[in-house]
Structures are given as structure tokens and as C-alpha cells.
Scaffold this motif. Structure first.
Motif, PDB file in Angstrom:
ATOM      1  N   ILE A  25      26.951   2.192  35.258  1.00  0.00           N
ATOM      2  CA  ILE A  25      26.372   2.717  34.023  1.00  0.00           C
ATOM      3  C   ILE A  25      27.036   4.030  33.611  1.00  0.00           C
ATOM      4  O   ILE A  25      27.319   4.249  32.429  1.00  0.00           O
ATOM      5  CB  ILE A  25      24.848   2.899  34.185  1.00  0.00           C
ATOM      6  N   HIS A  26      27.323   4.898  34.561  1.00  0.00           N
ATOM      7  CA  HIS A  26      27.924   6.189  34.233  1.00  0.00           C
ATOM      8  C   HIS A  26      29.334   6.011  33.670  1.00  0.00           C
ATOM      9  O   HIS A  26      29.729   6.737  32.740  1.00  0.00           O
ATOM     10  CB  HIS A  26      27.945   7.091  35.472  1.00  0.00           C
ATOM     11  N   ALA A  29      28.928   4.881  30.087  1.00  0.00           N
ATOM     12  CA  ALA A  29      28.472   5.995  29.263  1.00  0.00           C
ATOM     13  C   ALA A  29      29.626   6.944  28.945  1.00  0.00           C
ATOM     14  O   ALA A  29      29.760   7.423  27.803  1.00  0.00           O
ATOM     15  CB  ALA A  29      27.347   6.746  29.974  1.00  0.00           C
ATOM     16  N   ARG A  35      24.844   9.109  26.556  1.00  0.00           N
ATOM     17  CA  ARG A  35      24.151   9.446  27.792  1.00  0.00           C
ATOM     18  C   ARG A  35      23.911   8.192  28.643  1.00  0.00           C
ATOM     19  O   ARG A  35      23.659   7.113  28.085  1.00  0.00           O
ATOM     20  CB  ARG A  35      22.805  10.111  27.471  1.00  0.00           C
ATOM     21  N   PRO A  36      23.996   8.303  29.967  1.00  0.00           N
ATOM     22  CA  PRO A  36      23.734   7.146  30.833  1.00  0.00           C
ATOM     23  C   PRO A  36      22.367   6.531  30.568  1.00  0.00           C
ATOM     24  O   PRO A  36      22.193   5.313  30.678  1.00  0.00           O
ATOM     25  CB  PRO A  36      23.830   7.723  32.250  1.00  0.00           C
ATOM     26  N   GLU A  37      21.398   7.378  30.198  1.00  0.00           N
ATOM     27  CA  GLU A  37      20.061   6.872  29.912  1.00  0.00           C
ATOM     28  C   GLU A  37      20.071   5.892  28.744  1.00  0.00           C
ATOM     29  O   GLU A  37      19.288   4.939  28.711  1.00  0.00           O
ATOM     30  CB  GLU A  37      19.101   8.026  29.600  1.00  0.00           C
ATOM     31  N   ARG A  38      20.955   6.132  27.796  1.00  0.00           N
ATOM     32  CA  ARG A  38      21.039   5.228  26.647  1.00  0.00           C
ATOM     33  C   ARG A  38      21.498   3.835  27.076  1.00  0.00           C
ATOM     34  O   ARG A  38      20.937   2.819  26.667  1.00  0.00           O
ATOM     35  CB  ARG A  38      22.019   5.830  25.614  1.00  0.00           C
ATOM     36  N   ASP A  40      21.224   2.589  30.064  1.00  0.00           N
ATOM     37  CA  ASP A  40      20.135   2.035  30.871  1.00  0.00           C
ATOM     38  C   ASP A  40      19.043   1.443  29.983  1.00  0.00           C
ATOM     39  O   ASP A  40      18.506   0.366  30.277  1.00  0.00           O
ATOM     40  CB  ASP A  40      19.557   3.134  31.757  1.00  0.00           C
ATOM     41  N   HIS A  41      18.722   2.104  28.895  1.00  0.00           N
ATOM     42  CA  HIS A  41      17.688   1.605  27.986  1.00  0.00           C
ATOM     43  C   HIS A  41      18.126   0.304  27.316  1.00  0.00           C
ATOM     44  O   HIS A  41      17.312  -0.600  27.113  1.00  0.00           O
ATOM     45  CB  HIS A  41      17.371   2.664  26.930  1.00  0.00           C
ATOM     46  N   TRP A  42      19.404   0.213  26.963  1.00  0.00           N
ATOM     47  CA  TRP A  42      19.894  -1.046  26.384  1.00  0.00           C
ATOM     48  C   TRP A  42      19.689  -2.188  27.374  1.00  0.00           C
ATOM     49  O   TRP A  42      19.223  -3.262  26.999  1.00  0.00           O
ATOM     50  CB  TRP A  42      21.381  -0.940  26.055  1.00  0.00           C
ATOM     51  N   ARG A  44      17.646  -2.450  29.870  1.00  0.00           N
ATOM     52  CA  ARG A  44      16.245  -2.752  30.210  1.00  0.00           C
ATOM     53  C   ARG A  44      15.428  -3.142  28.980  1.00  0.00           C
ATOM     54  O   ARG A  44      14.200  -3.232  29.049  1.00  0.00           O
ATOM     55  CB  ARG A  44      15.614  -1.545  30.906  1.00  0.00           C
ATOM     56  N   GLU A  47      15.521  -0.133  24.298  1.00  0.00           N
ATOM     57  CA  GLU A  47      16.084   0.370  23.049  1.00  0.00           C
ATOM     58  C   GLU A  47      17.281  -0.502  22.669  1.00  0.00           C
ATOM     59  O   GLU A  47      18.245  -0.582  23.431  1.00  0.00           O
ATOM     60  CB  GLU A  47      16.540   1.826  23.227  1.00  0.00           C
TER      61      GLU A  47
END
Length: 233
Positions: A25-26, A29, A35-38, A40-42, A44, A47
Motif C-alpha cells: 500500500i505504501h 501511495a 496518503r496510504p490511508e486513501r 486502504d480506504h479504496w 476496504r 471510499e
């Protein structure tokens, strides 16, 4: 700046495609500058990505946008990856090389769907020592002086025809640097695969063709470069 619409996707398809090309993921990103969180959200389904971002992801993973909308995931054949990788300190193939392997596997699948392929003509071949195997192969192929040619391109075409007549699919890849990979083989029965690097000189490709055929006779697959220090290589 006009914001492109969000696109509902299958997060599991995003995960599958990312892992298929060997990225975490990193890394994704960093390449997409998000951001890695973005990411991750895709994955899961928390978002949905915008169409513009999904296009970037598709290009990075070597997939179509439609792939990320499929409800089921493709089956993975572990034998579709050569067991060893040798080249300039790399531990995994580049994205470009993995795409060439995937393209060859797709072509083999289409070939099998179009008809009943002939068996690999050397299925009974015994690989003992490299020297004896080489002599036995030359005898089985009945190679004569007729195959000698001062035109390296013409000679390569003759060698390819000879190998394809054994029931081997021979392809030539592009967009991969020879210093990374000069050729590769994937053993299947029927219809094993050899891929040559089209950026190499015709004489080098002729050598690589039979080098990879040797891997097939050994019932193995490999990614190769000419400086390998293994005795069998």
C-alpha cells in the motif's frame, strides 16, 4: 480544476491487482502521491476512488478500469511465475516484465481455446548432464548444415520454427531491458512457453531460445540473463 466522478469498485479486485504486481500500500501511495490511508480506504470499500485516480491505478497495475468492477477474482496459477529470478540485484520481476508474462499466458489460453494442441514432442526427453542432453537434442531435431546462415535474422526465424514444431509457443517481448531479462520459459504440458527479448541482437535471441528450451526439457521455468554463474546455466 474539475473533479472527476467517484467510481464504485470491488475493493478485493484492487487488492488482488496490487498484490499481483508485488506492491504494498505504501508503494502505491508514493507512486500516486496520495496518503496510504486513501489507498486502504479504496481497498476496504470505505471510499470509492475518483475516475482519474482509478485510471492511474489501472495503469500502475496493468489492468483495465473494468477489471476493478468485476464481482469475482481471477484464479491464480502458481506455475505461471518462473521459480528463479536472476538479474542486477533484483528480487522480483519489474511491472513491465510481469505484464509480458501475463500477456504470454493470455495468448496461450486463447491458443488452447482455439483447438487441440499437439503434445510437446520431447515429453519423453531425459535431461541428465547438460552436455549429453545437448547432444541428444541436436540428434532429435536432426539439425544439419542447412540451418547455418550468415543472416542472423533469417537463422533466428528458422530456429523459432524448429522449436515451435515441437509444440512450444515462442513469443518476443518489448519494453523490458535486456539487462533485466533476456528470456524466460514457463513449463506446461502441453504447450510450454518461451519468451525472447526483442531488444536483443538476433544472434543473442537464438542462443536464448535454446537456453530456454533447455529449461523446458529440464521441466522447469526460469528468467535468465547471460551472466548466470550456475554450471547448468
Amino acid at each position: 480544476m474539475v473533479r472527476t466522478p467517484a467510481v464504485p469498485v470491488n475493493g478485493n479486485a484492487l487488492i488482488w491487482a496490487r498484490q499481483h504486481v508485488g506492491l504494498d500500500i505504501h508503494s502505491v501511495a508514493d507512486r500516486l502521491q496520495v496518503r496510504p490511508e486513501r489507498v486502504d480506504h479504496w481497498e476496504r470499500n470505505l471510499e470509492p476512488p475518483s475516475l482519474a485516480r482509478l485510471r492511474q491505478v489501472a495503469d500502475l497495475y496493468g489492468q483495465t478500469i473494468a477489471f476493478f468492477m468485476r464481482p469475482t477474482l481471477p484464479e491464480v496459477d502458481d506455475s505461471s511465475r518462473p521459480p528463479d529470478f536472476r538479474g542486477q540485484g533484483a528480487t522480483t520481476p519489474s511491472l513491465a516484465l510481469m505484464r509480458e508474462m501475463d500477456r504470454a499466458l493470455h495468448r496461450r489460453k486463447v491458443f488452447l481455446e482455439l483447438g487441440s494442441p499437439a503434445d510437446f514432442a520431447l515429453d519423453d526427453f531425459v535431461f541428465d548432464s547438460p552436455e549429453e542432453a545437448g547432444e541428444r537434442l541436436r540428434a532429435r531435431l536432426a539439425i544439419s548444415d542447412d540451418y547455418a546462415s550468415t543472416d542472423s535474422g533469417k537463422a533466428l526465424k528458422q530456429w523459432i520454427t524448429l522449436v515451435e514444431n515441437l509444440g512450444v509457443l515462442v513469443f518476443q517481448m518489448s519494453r523490458v531491458e535486456p539487462r533485466e531479462c533476456q528470456g524466460l520459459s514457463l513449463f506446461y504440458s502441453p504447450v510450454p512457453i518461451v519468451i525472447l527479448n526483442g531488444a536483443d541482437d538476433a544472434n543473442v535471441r537464438s542462443f536464448t531460445l535454446f537456453h530456454e528450451l533447455g529449461h523446458i526439457l529440464h521441466r522447469s521455468g526460469a528468467l535468465c540473463e547471460l551472466e548466470a554463474d550456475n554450471e547448468v546455466e
